[in-house]
Design a protein around this motif. Structure first.
Motif, PDB file in Angstrom:
ATOM      1  N   PRO A 203       0.662  -1.255   0.066  1.00 46.95           N
ATOM      2  CA  PRO A 203       0.115   0.099   0.055  1.00 46.95           C
ATOM      3  C   PRO A 203       1.010   1.275   0.194  1.00 46.95           C
ATOM      4  O   PRO A 203       1.904   1.299   0.717  1.00 46.95           O
ATOM      5  CB  PRO A 203      -0.928  -0.174   1.305  1.00 46.95           C
ATOM      6  N   ASP A 204       0.330   2.257  -0.813  1.00 43.74           N
ATOM      7  CA  ASP A 204       1.160   3.297  -0.837  1.00 43.74           C
ATOM      8  C   ASP A 204       1.103   4.301   0.375  1.00 43.74           C
ATOM      9  O   ASP A 204       0.003   4.063   1.051  1.00 43.74           O
ATOM     10  CB  ASP A 204       1.073   4.148  -2.228  1.00 43.74           C
ATOM     11  N   PHE A 205       1.797   5.332   0.735  1.00 46.37           N
ATOM     12  CA  PHE A 205       1.881   5.963   1.719  1.00 46.37           C
ATOM     13  C   PHE A 205       2.923   6.955   1.814  1.00 46.37           C
ATOM     14  O   PHE A 205       3.851   7.165   0.828  1.00 46.37           O
ATOM     15  CB  PHE A 205       2.173   5.292   3.190  1.00 46.37           C
ATOM     16  N   SER A 206       2.492   8.238   2.342  1.00 43.69           N
ATOM     17  CA  SER A 206       3.193   9.526   2.271  1.00 43.69           C
ATOM     18  C   SER A 206       3.893   9.895   3.530  1.00 43.69           C
ATOM     19  O   SER A 206       4.703  10.989   3.424  1.00 43.69           O
ATOM     20  CB  SER A 206       2.920  10.489   1.510  1.00 43.69           C
ATOM     21  N   ARG A 207       3.402   9.421   4.672  1.00 46.56           N
ATOM     22  CA  ARG A 207       3.994   9.876   5.855  1.00 46.56           C
ATOM     23  C   ARG A 207       3.982   8.480   6.876  1.00 46.56           C
ATOM     24  O   ARG A 207       3.356   7.627   6.604  1.00 46.56           O
ATOM     25  CB  ARG A 207       3.170  11.053   6.542  1.00 46.56           C
ATOM     26  N   ASP A 208       4.557   8.692   8.223  1.00 41.63           N
ATOM     27  CA  ASP A 208       4.350   7.785   9.259  1.00 41.63           C
ATOM     28  C   ASP A 208       5.118   6.719   8.553  1.00 41.63           C
ATOM     29  O   ASP A 208       4.682   5.464   8.532  1.00 41.63           O
ATOM     30  CB  ASP A 208       2.994   7.205   9.444  1.00 41.63           C
ATOM     31  N   TYR A 209       6.577   6.985   8.609  1.00 45.49           N
ATOM     32  CA  TYR A 209       7.436   5.724   8.234  1.00 45.49           C
ATOM     33  C   TYR A 209       8.981   6.221   8.937  1.00 45.49           C
ATOM     34  O   TYR A 209       9.007   7.296   8.951  1.00 45.49           O
ATOM     35  CB  TYR A 209       7.452   5.846   6.577  1.00 45.49           C
ATOM     36  N   TYR A 210       9.721   5.061   8.769  1.00 41.08           N
ATOM     37  CA  TYR A 210      11.137   5.339   9.395  1.00 41.08           C
ATOM     38  C   TYR A 210      11.969   5.115   8.209  1.00 41.08           C
ATOM     39  O   TYR A 210      11.751   4.448   7.420  1.00 41.08           O
ATOM     40  CB  TYR A 210      11.173   4.172  10.741  1.00 41.08           C
ATOM     41  N   THR A 211      13.169   5.686   8.111  1.00 48.76           N
ATOM     42  CA  THR A 211      14.047   5.650   7.205  1.00 48.76           C
ATOM     43  C   THR A 211      15.648   5.568   8.038  1.00 48.76           C
ATOM     44  O   THR A 211      15.755   6.390   8.814  1.00 48.76           O
ATOM     45  CB  THR A 211      14.077   6.398   6.248  1.00 48.76           C
ATOM     46  N   TYR A 212      16.488   4.736   7.424  1.00 50.08           N
ATOM     47  CA  TYR A 212      17.714   4.736   7.986  1.00 50.08           C
ATOM     48  C   TYR A 212      18.740   4.001   7.002  1.00 50.08           C
ATOM     49  O   TYR A 212      18.174   3.175   6.059  1.00 50.08           O
ATOM     50  CB  TYR A 212      17.608   3.793   9.212  1.00 50.08           C
ATOM     51  N   MET A 213      19.833   4.091   7.094  1.00 50.34           N
ATOM     52  CA  MET A 213      20.963   3.509   6.488  1.00 50.34           C
ATOM     53  C   MET A 213      21.339   2.010   7.124  1.00 50.34           C
ATOM     54  O   MET A 213      21.944   2.010   8.111  1.00 50.34           O
ATOM     55  CB  MET A 213      22.069   4.138   6.240  1.00 50.34           C
ATOM     56  N   GLY A 214      21.217   0.888   6.349  1.00 50.95           N
ATOM     57  CA  GLY A 214      21.625  -0.493   6.855  1.00 50.95           C
ATOM     58  C   GLY A 214      22.350  -1.339   5.942  1.00 50.95           C
ATOM     59  O   GLY A 214      23.222  -0.949   5.181  1.00 50.95           O
TER      60      GLY A 214
ATOM     61  N   ILE B 156      13.201   1.925   4.421  1.00 50.91           N
ATOM     62  CA  ILE B 156      12.245   2.437   4.512  1.00 50.91           C
ATOM     63  C   ILE B 156      11.202   1.848   5.186  1.00 50.91           C
ATOM     64  O   ILE B 156      10.788   0.657   4.641  1.00 50.91           O
ATOM     65  CB  ILE B 156      11.489   3.272   3.269  1.00 50.91           C
ATOM     66  N   VAL B 157      10.799   1.794   6.437  1.00 54.50           N
ATOM     67  CA  VAL B 157       9.964   0.918   7.212  1.00 54.50           C
ATOM     68  C   VAL B 157       8.686   1.564   7.489  1.00 54.50           C
ATOM     69  O   VAL B 157       8.679   2.463   8.291  1.00 54.50           O
ATOM     70  CB  VAL B 157      10.652   0.326   8.432  1.00 54.50           C
ATOM     71  N   LYS B 158       7.689   0.903   7.036  1.00 59.32           N
ATOM     72  CA  LYS B 158       6.174   1.518   7.565  1.00 59.32           C
ATOM     73  C   LYS B 158       5.731   0.720   8.673  1.00 59.32           C
ATOM     74  O   LYS B 158       5.565  -0.444   8.999  1.00 59.32           O
ATOM     75  CB  LYS B 158       5.192   1.033   6.434  1.00 59.32           C
ATOM     76  N   PRO B 159       5.550   1.499   9.954  1.00 60.60           N
ATOM     77  CA  PRO B 159       5.365   0.618  11.161  1.00 60.60           C
ATOM     78  C   PRO B 159       3.938   0.183  11.744  1.00 60.60           C
ATOM     79  O   PRO B 159       3.860  -0.650  12.388  1.00 60.60           O
ATOM     80  CB  PRO B 159       5.692   1.818  12.209  1.00 60.60           C
TER      81      PRO B 159
END
Length: 294
Positions: free
Chosen positions: A224-235, A249-252
């Motif tokens: 599902p697409d989303f534009s807010r409420d997500y985490y992002t980090y380098m791993g 990009i992780v959708k919680p």
């Protein structure tokens, strides 16, 4: 028979990022398939064979709201999912790699779903989808959200520059060209109708090297697409060689799946028997910055 299965499995692992309709060629070391998730050869020993697995920017991690840098969504461009997310693929296949289930798809237009905007400075093109699960409904995800794990995790891989031949997913990670979009699944009493076509086809890929074509599913029903409420980090990649340089990009907010559906994933077999789990434990965050786009 098993020899043939091993050969097929190795080929699938070499092809672990999806080839587009022009059949990308991937470069891989056959030894990379020699790992597991149990006590012998499991995640705790990966660093002994794969140097990158002992790095300081490894994935997965525990994503904690209070330890993240909050980015107001109105201050940045929105995360955008291209229209191809909503167009049915012309072909979709499931593979049992011996470690997990991978979904590959092709589109008749030759175009593939693209994601851009938000924290991304480039466009990333869809490669494949993998599922992660564990021995029970509380240990199925690789990432943790505020110390909590869920029943399953769906990881969709995207990359820059996938049109060229000899595409190398390890090099893509190393060069910062690999993006993984991750969704959690929480158990509910009701089956998820969008996942059910995949679950129903698992019986055809019970053993390593199994492959089956299924009725194509619109990708946005799984992602599902989303534009807010997500985490992002380098791993990093969460499986060997655990190369660092991956943007996550992780959708919680979890999606839903039934307990019955999750159990069917555990009936799949790897070379050592049923795949009861294929998750790597959380790694140290160290000095990394974790961003949350509210």
């Amino acid at each position: 028979m098993w020899t043939i299965a091993v050969v097929i499995l190795g080929a699938l692992y070499l092809y672990d990022t999806f080839a587009n309709s022009n059949s990308l060629c991937l470069s891989y070391d056959n030894n990379l398939n020699n790992y597991g998730y149990g006590d012998c050869g499991g995640p705790s020993s990966w660093h002994q064979k794969f140097i990158s697995a002992g790095g300081q920017r490894q994935s997965p991690i525990n994503l904690i709201a209070r330890g993240s840098i909050c980015i107001p969504s109105e201050t940045v461009d929105p995360l955008v999912f291209s229209c191809e997310f909503h167009v049915p693929p012309c072909e979709m296949k499931l593979y049992n790699t011996g470690h997990n289930v991978v979904i590959y798809a092709t589109w008749g237009s030759g175009k593939r779903p693209i994601i851009f905007g938000g924290p991304l400075t480039d466009e990333y093109t869809f490669l494949n989808i993998k599922f992660r699960w564990g021995p029970n409904e509380n240990e199925g995800t690789e990432h943790m959200i505020n110390g909590c794990r869920y029943a399953m995790e769906l990881q969709a891989a995207f990359a820059k520059g996938v049109a060229q031949q000899n595409f190398d997913i390890v090099e893509a990670a190393r060069s910062g060209s690999l993006l993984i979009l991750s969704y959690m699944f929480m158990v509910t009493p009701i089956d998820n109708p969008y996942v059910e076509p995949i679950v129903s086809a698992l019986r055809y890929i019970k053993y390593p090297g199994g492959c089956v074509s299924i009725e194509p599913i619109i990708i946005s029903l799984l992602l599902p697409d989303f534009s807010r409420d997500y985490y992002t980090y380098m791993g990093s990649m969460t499986f060997p060689p655990c190369t660092e340089g991956v943007k996550w990009i992780v959708k919680p907010e979890p999606l839903l799946i039934s307990s019955k559906q999750v159990r069917k994933f555990r009936k799949l077999h790897g070379l050592g028997g049923p795949i009861l789990m294929n998750t790597r434990p959380v790694q140290n965050v160290n000095n990394r910055e974790i961003f949350y786009y509210d």
